[in-house]
Every structure is written in C-alpha cells, then in structure tokens.
Design an enzyme around this catalytic site. Structure first.
Site, short mmCIF file in Angstrom:
data_model
loop_
_atom_site.label_atom_id
_atom_site.label_comp_id
_atom_site.label_asym_id
_atom_site.label_seq_id
_atom_site.Cartn_x
_atom_site.Cartn_y
_atom_site.Cartn_z
N HIS A 190 0.85 -1.20 0.00
CA HIS A 190 0.00 0.00 0.00
C HIS A 190 0.89 1.25 0.00
O HIS A 190 0.65 2.19 -0.75
CB HIS A 190 -0.86 0.06 1.27
N ARG A 244 -2.23 -5.88 -8.57
CA ARG A 244 -1.15 -6.83 -8.34
C ARG A 244 -1.11 -7.88 -9.44
O ARG A 244 -0.12 -8.07 -10.10
CB ARG A 244 -1.33 -7.52 -6.99
N LYS A 247 -15.10 -7.48 4.12
CA LYS A 247 -14.29 -8.45 4.86
C LYS A 247 -14.36 -8.02 6.33
O LYS A 247 -14.30 -6.84 6.63
CB LYS A 247 -12.84 -8.38 4.39
N SER A 265 -2.87 -7.65 2.70
CA SER A 265 -3.12 -7.59 4.14
C SER A 265 -3.49 -8.97 4.66
O SER A 265 -3.05 -9.39 5.73
CB SER A 265 -4.27 -6.62 4.45
P1 ADP Z 1 -9.83 -3.16 -0.58
O1 ADP Z 1 -10.38 -3.95 0.56
O2 ADP Z 1 -10.67 -1.97 -0.95
O3 ADP Z 1 -9.38 -3.96 -1.78
P2 ADP Z 1 -7.12 -3.02 0.37
O4 ADP Z 1 -6.78 -2.33 1.65
O5 ADP Z 1 -7.00 -4.48 0.32
O6 ADP Z 1 -8.56 -2.49 0.03
O7 ADP Z 1 -6.29 -2.41 -0.83
C1 ADP Z 1 -6.34 -1.05 -1.17
C2 ADP Z 1 -5.68 -0.84 -2.51
O8 ADP Z 1 -4.31 -1.18 -2.45
C3 ADP Z 1 -6.26 -1.70 -3.63
O9 ADP Z 1 -6.28 -0.95 -4.81
C4 ADP Z 1 -5.30 -2.84 -3.74
O10 ADP Z 1 -5.29 -3.42 -5.02
C5 ADP Z 1 -4.01 -2.12 -3.46
N1 ADP Z 1 -2.96 -3.01 -2.97
C6 ADP Z 1 -3.04 -3.86 -1.93
N2 ADP Z 1 -1.87 -4.52 -1.78
C7 ADP Z 1 -1.04 -4.07 -2.75
C8 ADP Z 1 0.30 -4.36 -3.13
N3 ADP Z 1 1.01 -5.29 -2.51
N4 ADP Z 1 0.82 -3.69 -4.19
C9 ADP Z 1 0.08 -2.77 -4.84
N5 ADP Z 1 -1.18 -2.45 -4.54
C10 ADP Z 1 -1.74 -3.09 -3.51
#
Ligand code: ADP
Length: 159
Positions: free
Chosen positions: A17, A90, A41, A128
């Site tokens: 992130h 990703r 989630k 996460s």
């Molecule tokens: P959501 O539950 O809305 O998907 P997340 O907190 O899981 O939110 O992710 C927020 C954003 O960060 C999303 O656009 C996700 O694709 C991106 N993201 C999560 N992990 C990574 C990573 N390792 N590299 C790049 N982008 C990521």
C-alpha cells in the site's frame, strides 16, 4: 490542485500500500488515504487502529492525509475535491473486481477518473490477508508491514 484518493480497508496497511501511496505523491499535489469504516471483509483491526497505523506510516510523505470514509467512494471524492481515485493492481486476479468498481464509479460520476498503478515486483505477492495469515502462524513479517503494525500483529498472535 490535483487531489487523489487512495481508498482501501488497510487491514492493516502494508509495504505494498505504502509503495502505491508514495508513488502517487509524485503524480498528484495531495493524496487522501481513505480508510473504509465498513468493509465486506470482517476487519481484524478497528477503523481507529487502521487509521492510526496509516497516519504513522505516511507521516514522512509529502502531501498525504489519512481520512475515514463511510459513504460512497465517489461521494467521498466529491466532498474532498478529488478528481482521481488511485488503486493498485497486483495480478490479473485483481483486474475483474477493479474493472467493475471503476466502471460503476464512472457511472456514478464520470468526472472522477480511476487510475491504476502496477504493484512493484517486490510487493506483487503482498496483501493484508497474507500478512495476517503469516503472523497467525508466527512467520516472518518484517519488511512486509510498518514496524508498528508488525509489533501489534506479534502482540495479537502471541509472539
Ligand atoms: P480493498 O479492501 O478496498 O481492496 P485493500 O486495503 O485491500 O482495500 O487495498 C487497497 C488498494 O491497495 C487496492 O487498490 C489494492 O489493489 C491495493 N494493494 C493492496 N496490496 C497491494 C500491493 N502489494 N501492491 C500494490 N497495490 C496493492
């Protein structure tokens, strides 16, 4: 002034992130990290904890603010004068869901553009939920999350 929103559940914020957020600071004047109060989630951390981790992690980035969001994303963007939504991609598995959300958001407000940034190769595998799974079994999470998150996860899972 170009303002972008980086939305997510950030449960918890990871180095993946942070990589996207930092790269977005080079493109936009201001970045608002929008931490979703309600997520489909069931979150491990409360929204207050998720925000505190995010605030601590971005404190040295230029022009980044962390805010709670509890409404439609386009509404949040409108209220905050943001023209852009930044999401990270990703793998191809992210694409379908992201494509649908981007199209829906465009339907709701065609003036707000969704921009995708490709994950850096070193974080392409990072999520996460993967971090939580590793922490649960006392695996090595150093470098995958900010220090405060690492300490909290260790404490939560008893190591
Ligand atoms: P959501 O539950 O809305 O998907 P997340 O907190 O899981 O939110 O992710 C927020 C954003 O960060 C999303 O656009 C996700 O694709 C991106 N993201 C999560 N992990 C990574 C990573 N390792 N590299 C790049 N982008 C990521």
């Amino acid at each position: 002034m170009k303002i972008a929103v980086c939305p997510g559940s950030f449960d918890p914020i990871t180095s993946g992130h942070l990589d996207i957020i930092e790269r977005a600071t080079f493109l936009y004047d201001k970045i608002i990290v929008a931490v979703a109060k309600n997520t489909l989630k069931k979150p491990l951390f409360s929204v207050e904890e998720r925000m505190k981790f995010a605030e601590e992690a971005v404190k040295n980035f230029k022009g980044v603010e962390v805010k709670l969001f509890d409404c439609l994303l386009v509404e949040f963007a409108q209220k905050n004068q943001a023209q852009v939504i930044v999401r990270g991609l990703r793998a191809i598995t992210d694409f379908e869901h992201e494509f649908q959300m981007a199209q829906l958001n465009r339907k709701l407000d065609r003036n707000i553009e969704t921009i995708f940034m490709m994950a850096s190769p070193e974080y392409g595998y990072l999520s996460s939920s993967a971090v939580k799974e590793i922490a649960k079994f006392n695996g090595q999470i150093e470098g995958l999350v900010p220090k405060e998150v690492e300490i909290s996860l260790r404490r939560l899972f008893g190591k």
